[in-house]
Design a protein around this motif. Structure first.
Motif, mmCIF file in Angstrom:
data_model
loop_
_atom_site.group_PDB
_atom_site.id
_atom_site.type_symbol
_atom_site.label_atom_id
_atom_site.label_comp_id
_atom_site.label_asym_id
_atom_site.label_seq_id
_atom_site.Cartn_x
_atom_site.Cartn_y
_atom_site.Cartn_z
ATOM 1 N N ASP A 200 3.249 15.015 -1.379
ATOM 2 C CA ASP A 200 1.932 14.499 -1.775
ATOM 3 C C ASP A 200 1.795 13.001 -1.522
ATOM 4 O OD1 ASP A 200 1.129 17.052 -2.731
ATOM 5 O OD2 ASP A 200 2.142 16.671 -4.632
ATOM 6 N N ALA A 201 2.729 12.437 -0.747
ATOM 7 C CA ALA A 201 2.632 11.029 -0.365
ATOM 8 C C ALA A 201 2.793 10.875 1.139
ATOM 9 C CB ALA A 201 3.674 10.195 -1.100
ATOM 10 N N GLY A 202 3.785 11.575 1.705
ATOM 11 C CA GLY A 202 3.993 11.514 3.142
ATOM 12 C C GLY A 202 5.257 10.768 3.505
ATOM 13 N N ALA B 152 0.843 -1.204 0.000
ATOM 14 C CA ALA B 152 0.000 0.000 0.000
ATOM 15 C C ALA B 152 0.876 1.252 0.000
ATOM 16 C CB ALA B 152 -0.928 -0.012 1.214
ATOM 17 N N ALA B 153 1.953 1.218 0.767
ATOM 18 C CA ALA B 153 2.873 2.361 0.811
ATOM 19 C C ALA B 153 3.543 2.567 -0.544
ATOM 20 C CB ALA B 153 3.923 2.139 1.893
ATOM 21 N N ASN C 7 2.290 2.008 -3.498
ATOM 22 C CA ASN C 7 1.324 2.691 -4.374
ATOM 23 C C ASN C 7 1.206 4.167 -4.023
ATOM 24 O OD1 ASN C 7 0.752 0.322 -5.772
ATOM 25 N ND2 ASN C 7 -0.906 -0.255 -4.371
ATOM 26 N N THR C 8 1.220 4.474 -2.731
ATOM 27 C CA THR C 8 1.097 5.873 -2.310
ATOM 28 C C THR C 8 2.326 6.667 -2.733
ATOM 29 O OG1 THR C 8 -0.228 5.193 -0.403
ATOM 30 C CG2 THR C 8 0.723 7.403 -0.341
ATOM 31 N N LEU C 9 3.501 6.109 -2.521
ATOM 32 C CA LEU C 9 4.731 6.802 -2.901
ATOM 33 C C LEU C 9 4.824 6.984 -4.415
ATOM 34 C CD1 LEU C 9 7.210 5.110 -0.410
ATOM 35 C CD2 LEU C 9 6.768 7.567 -0.572
ATOM 36 N N PHE D 189 7.147 7.454 5.308
ATOM 37 C CA PHE D 189 6.965 6.031 5.559
ATOM 38 C C PHE D 189 8.230 5.464 6.201
ATOM 39 C CE2 PHE D 189 4.168 7.241 2.159
ATOM 40 C CZ PHE D 189 2.978 6.580 2.456
ATOM 41 N N ALA E 212 2.459 7.553 -6.366
ATOM 42 C CA ALA E 212 1.534 8.623 -6.753
ATOM 43 C C ALA E 212 1.985 9.996 -6.264
ATOM 44 C CB ALA E 212 0.144 8.319 -6.197
ATOM 45 N N GLY E 213 3.051 10.039 -5.470
ATOM 46 C CA GLY E 213 3.554 11.315 -4.972
ATOM 47 C C GLY E 213 4.250 12.108 -6.068
#
Length: 398
Positions: free
Chosen positions: A52-54, A15-16, A18-20, A56, A22-23
């Motif tokens: 825009d991802a945060g 999941a992380a 995918n988020t990264l 981790f 998209a950053g």
């Protein structure tokens, strides 16, 4: 309740990823090892931040392979501070950047007086970054919350720091230099294993004689094997000074070894049989090491005046010229040209020692194009000046 969660499950990791992916923008990344505590140099925590991802925080021992994350970030710029320290442990888990921005190296090229992450962040961003956990044992589980806060901040400020440095590199016309240096860090191959790693024992110079050196070698080998088995830093089992003392004194019995005051450390008594057997192996060995280490290491420059006076004069003249150039360019001398490169061309210069030949010699040693452009002519001129001075008879001006 923790405010920073360490990702240690496959589902949370994917999941992380995918988020990264998209950053936006470059990726701030850092790794925490347990140097001085464990035998291995593996990463025990990997921190990543992207706008825009945060942020981790990943647990490498629990996750193992990071190939999906590497693929998701392929081609993006990764920001590291002192990249050469972390690339090996990142590559070990499958994280291998194609492009980097090294904030520590950029700080050097910009001529900043101090290049630690905390001081650079404070100088360029005006933010105080505490570094109290930099030497912590990151193999600890669970990791304390204060350590996680520290680890997160290390990467969350990297994109802003990088942007500030990019502006300064442009202003000082050092962008091209920085790009060459970053590429060199990525391309640098790992050093081959030392033929005689035991010779790195601190204080070994006080051990005299081949038989004593053989004992030192066997003690080092025994300690290294135990440290690897337990994944403990060798020096935490028995310090170098203890091994050297035992090799120097050469105790006559197991009891004499136990009574040796200098032989201490947490495993000095619990593993006494191991150490005594190593001493016996060294005493009985027919494969005696040479008194001097093999290799192509040059003597220290302080000995050159006696051992190679011409090289000494060349080295001092060229170093003075490069020191002036480093001050003019606001680049540390060791970054303007790797010290060992200067020593080697001074010890054995090309013939004839013109700028092109010196540049070719530096290139073979691994100098970058910008370093050769900045130093080859200066070195060649210094060599010529020394040669001409030596050719002038003492009474030429009388």
């Amino acid at each position: 309740m923790l405010t920073h969660q360490v990702i240690d499950s496959r589902a949370a990791y994917l999941a992380a990823v995918n988020t990264l992916a998209a950053g936006t923008g470059p990726i701030g990344i850092d790794a925490e090892r347990a140097s001085g505590f464990t035998y291995s140099q593996r990463a025990y925590l990997i921190q990543i931040f992207r706008r825009d991802a945060g942020t981790f925080l990943f647990d490498p021992p629990a996750l193992g392979d990071f190939s999906e994350l590497n693929a998701a970030l392929d081609g993006e710029e990764w920001i590291l501070h002192a990249a050469s320290q972390d690339l090996a442990c990142l590559r070990e888990v499958g994280l291998d950047p194609a492009r980097i921005f090294d904030t520590e190296l950029a700080a050097r090229l910009l001529g900043l007086p101090r290049v630690g992450l905390g001081t650079v962040v404070e100088e360029l961003l005006g933010i105080h970054l505490a570094k109290e956990h930099s030497a912590a044992n990151w193999s600890t589980r669970p990791l304390p919350e204060s350590w996680l806060v520290y680890a997160a901040l290390d990467v969350e400020l990297l994109p802003d720091l990088r942007d500030s440095m990019v502006e300064l590199l442009v202003e000082s016309d050092k962008t091209g230099i920085a790009e060459q240096e970053f590429a060199a860090v990525l391309a640098k191959e790992a050093k081959p294993a030392r033929a005689e790693p035991w010779r790195r024992l601190s204080g070994l110079h006080v051990v005299r004689g081949q038989r004593n050196l053989a004992v030192a070698r066997e003690l080092w080998v025994a300690r290294d094997a135990l440290a690897q088995e337990l994944d403990v830093s060798p020096g935490r089992l028995v310090p170098d000074a203890s091994l050297v003392a035992a090799a120097r004194v050469m105790p006559a019995s197991r009891n004499a070894l136990a009574e040796l005051r200098e032989f201490n450390g947490r495993a000095s008594r619990t593993e006494l049989d191991r150490w005594w057997k190593a001493i016996l192996r060294g005493q009985a060995s027919v494969d005696l090491p040479s008194v001097k280490a093999n290799g192509d290491a040059l003597p220290p420059p302080r000995a050159w005046a006696d051992r190679n006076p011409d090289a000494d004069l060349r080295y001092k003249a060229a170093r003075a010229a490069l020191t002036a150039a480093s001050e003019e360019r606001a680049v540390p001398l060791e970054n303007l040209l790797t010290p060992d490169h200067l020593r080697r061309v001074a010890w054995q210069p090309p013939e004839p020692a013109g700028a092109d030949a010196v540049g070719d010699a530096l290139a073979v040693l691994g100098a970058r194009a910008w370093q050769i452009e900045a130093t080859a002519q200066l070195i060649a001129d210094a060599f010529v000046e020394v040669h001409q001075s030596a050719s002038v008879p003492p009474d030429a001006d009388s």
